[in-house]
Scaffold this active site. Sequence first.
Site, PDB file in Angstrom:
ATOM      1  N   HIS A 228       0.836  -1.200   0.000  1.00 49.79           N
ATOM      2  CA  HIS A 228       0.000   0.000   0.000  1.00 49.79           C
ATOM      3  C   HIS A 228       0.872   1.252   0.000  1.00 49.79           C
ATOM      4  CE1 HIS A 228      -3.941  -1.796   0.565  1.00 49.79           C
ATOM      5  NE2 HIS A 228      -4.462  -0.580   0.574  1.00 49.79           N
ATOM      6  N   SER A 279       0.613  -3.675   4.050  1.00 50.23           N
ATOM      7  CA  SER A 279       0.844  -2.338   4.598  1.00 50.23           C
ATOM      8  C   SER A 279       2.341  -2.013   4.611  1.00 50.23           C
ATOM      9  CB  SER A 279       0.301  -2.285   6.028  1.00 50.23           C
ATOM     10  OG  SER A 279       0.758  -1.117   6.677  1.00 50.23           O
ATOM     11  N   GLU A 472      -8.150  -4.207  -5.715  1.00 48.76           N
ATOM     12  CA  GLU A 472      -7.097  -4.530  -4.762  1.00 48.76           C
ATOM     13  C   GLU A 472      -7.205  -6.001  -4.363  1.00 48.76           C
ATOM     14  OE1 GLU A 472      -6.263  -1.473  -1.886  1.00 48.76           O
ATOM     15  OE2 GLU A 472      -7.991  -0.320  -2.548  1.00 48.76           O
ATOM     16  N   TYR A 512     -12.004  -4.279  -3.107  1.00 47.17           N
ATOM     17  CA  TYR A 512     -11.078  -5.375  -2.772  1.00 47.17           C
ATOM     18  C   TYR A 512     -11.514  -6.729  -3.321  1.00 47.17           C
ATOM     19  CZ  TYR A 512      -8.460  -2.365   0.365  1.00 47.17           C
ATOM     20  OH  TYR A 512      -7.658  -1.378   0.867  1.00 47.17           O
ATOM     21  N   THR A 647      11.168  20.517  -0.572  1.00 49.46           N
ATOM     22  CA  THR A 647      10.302  21.685  -0.466  1.00 49.46           C
ATOM     23  C   THR A 647       8.872  21.266  -0.145  1.00 49.46           C
ATOM     24  OG1 THR A 647       9.746  21.615  -2.808  1.00 49.46           O
ATOM     25  CG2 THR A 647      11.623  22.995  -2.175  1.00 49.46           C
TER      26      THR A 647
END
Length: 711
Positions: A228, A279, A472, A512, A647
């Site tokens: 992810h 994850s 997913e 999913y 930045t």
Amino acid sequence: MLTSDSLITYFNAFFIFARLTLAADDEYTIGVGIADITGPITDINIMGYGKADQDASGLHFRLYSRAFVIIDSVGNRVCYVNNDLGMISTAVKQEVVKRVKNKFNGLYHEANLLLSATHTHGGPGGFLPYVLYIALAQGFNWQNFEAIVSGIIRAIERAHTNTRKGKIYYNQGELLDASINRSPTAYIQNPAAERAKYKHNTDKTMSILKFVDSSGKPMGVLSFFAVHCTSMNNTNKLITGDNKGYASMLFEKEMNPGSFPGKGPFVAAFANANEGDVSPNIMGPRCINTGDRCDIHTSTCESKEPRNQGFLQNEKCIAFGPGSDMFESTRIIGNRQYKKAKELFDTATEPVKGPTSFIHQYIDMSNVTIVLPNNKIVHTCKSAMGVSFAAGTTDGAGAFDFRQGATKSTPVWNIVRNFLKRPTPEMEKCHHPKPILVATGIMKRPYDWQPQIVPTQIVQIGNIVIVALPGEFTTMAGRRIRETVEAEFKRLAPSLKPHVLLAGLSNAYSSYITTFEEYQVQRYEGASTAYGPFTEEAYRQQYRMLAEKLITKQKINPGPSPPDLLDRQISLKAGVMFDGAPRGRRFGEVLYDVKPHYYPGNNVFATFISSSPRNDLKTEKTFLAIEWLNPKTKQWVVVSNDANWETKFFWNRTQFLLGESLATVVWEIPKHTEKGIYRIRIFGTSKNIFQKFSDYTGVSSPFKVMAPLHS
Ligand SMILES: *[C@@H]1O[C@H](CO)[C@@H](O)[C@H](O)[C@H]1NC(C)=O
Ligand SMILES: *[C@@H]1O[C@H](CO)[C@@H](O)[C@H](O)[C@H]1NC(C)=O
Ligand SMILES: *[C@@H]1O[C@H](CO)[C@@H](O)[C@H](O)[C@H]1NC(C)=O
């Protein structure tokens, strides 16, 4: 007897034959291209976490589309485009296809064009045509949609016009320290014998395609790794490409020395794969109220507040990355993916060989009949999301927090909740054991809530087979698809032994896909598996069929057409009315100036009178520049812009009725920065009450960057 003429003809024919079949079989014509797809960076919901108040208010770094055109020795072409987006939507793919078909006389079309996404949870939303995915994003956002579509087309065009002869190499390796499974209690439901085939509960293999021209000069890299893009969490308000966007930036910086991000010839794309349950927050979840472990089945923590004593709270269970804050976690996970990809790039020797081909079909996922191995006949269901969908994940809790009254706080929900439908008993039965929260499959108002018809596609580049997944897929669901496709090649083209790669989040988004076994425990991923317990079986059947037809070169029908919902879209976010500068001041004027001097590693801040960044997205340009005074030429030279990591551009509406706003630029002075004189510049476009646009710029005072202090 052979005359010399016929001998020549014979030899010519032989050479043509040889060129087509032997000599050129690892030679391709390759083009790479990159383009800016950054949409609005303020006043828009950030796509991914489904958090109503996570509206963007600035930019960390720009989002890009990265295109690869690959033409085989007989002129067949495919085009792979990876994008710094949460996902690709049907609307984006359809519109890109419509426009590129015209632009390139049909050379690129639905079936040979694969659009994939990194799954960054830091991009602007509102580009999906289905209600469920824009309910929190103030509706559809045409400005973002156009930035995405036209940017993708620019990337394709650049790849198309820069093609030259070259070669492709494949490599793969393991990246162990960049991902964990976030639903291990679901993964463990898969049969023990199946789990025993794998060492890990997520796929750790990174695969790369290395593109070089015929002189050996590197052109680009396309990598695949399942994780992810949620290193930046749901408190982030800056537009960002997250870990994969940063990995691209690092690789391109290395290969394009001296170029600004997105401007060099070498293109490095980091695509996703079967990341559904994967994850990047590798320290895992813990309770933020107590520091304890979360309950592993529900990912909740017991409340310690006197009023809610013992109450299970999902929002208290949060997974953390390897860094001390989310920026550092993004940097670390991005850097690990970059390092592995670079190592695989440097050591890639296996040539990709053979013709390119492709196959594409739409499928009505709400009504697929599947014959299981035991000959039992089962069906998919009209789409619906389960109750646990509302709980979110440990990467970002509470997608739709009904308990806290999200129906009241977001305008689209207010409009549509009146149309919320009770699921039919057949739907309840079909989705069992999922308790239905949102019966999206029968919700058509104000228009369709979730896709029923989704695209499936396989693209082949010789012995590389890329399966485009419209959602997913969890680790195991993806492995099953991959093995199914591999098995078809083994059965029908046993000598090819292809590398089968998964391209997640491609061409459309349908939430999913878990395995049947994972579905039974209804974690977030199971609750978000839209077409019921046999969703993954249906896809497996579909991709098996696609692989067979691709290998045996059979034509297939295009399948049912998805609805064109573009003209039904509702936008609830008002445009910029006008901008105003406080009395006696002008746009671009410095409000809080820099200090006289800094050291490398310090943060420099400057705040300017600003206007809405939505007036002009500064596409392919910049909202800011860090300038260095060249002591020899006395010229200011840009050393960094808004696409650089170091930045940040923050924007603030300070006075709504008068249209006043502020922009703050932060420059984190890189360690290796040369000592010297620097300043910060901003670029803006204001809109007056007569709706006239004016460009302006503003500069801070010059400041000194000193030589690093040595202790
Ligand atoms: C997000 O990350 C920050 C650190 O950058 C942390 O303080 C915060 O608790 C995290 N919040 C959530 C909801 O994950
Ligand atoms: C479902 O598909 C079958 C064919 O497989 C078809 O006969 C039937 O009409 C379809 N039902 C709907 C509601 O589309
Ligand atoms: C934005 O405004 C809030 C409150 O008005 C203030 O606290 C914050 O510092 C401002 N941020 C910037 C970047 O100007």
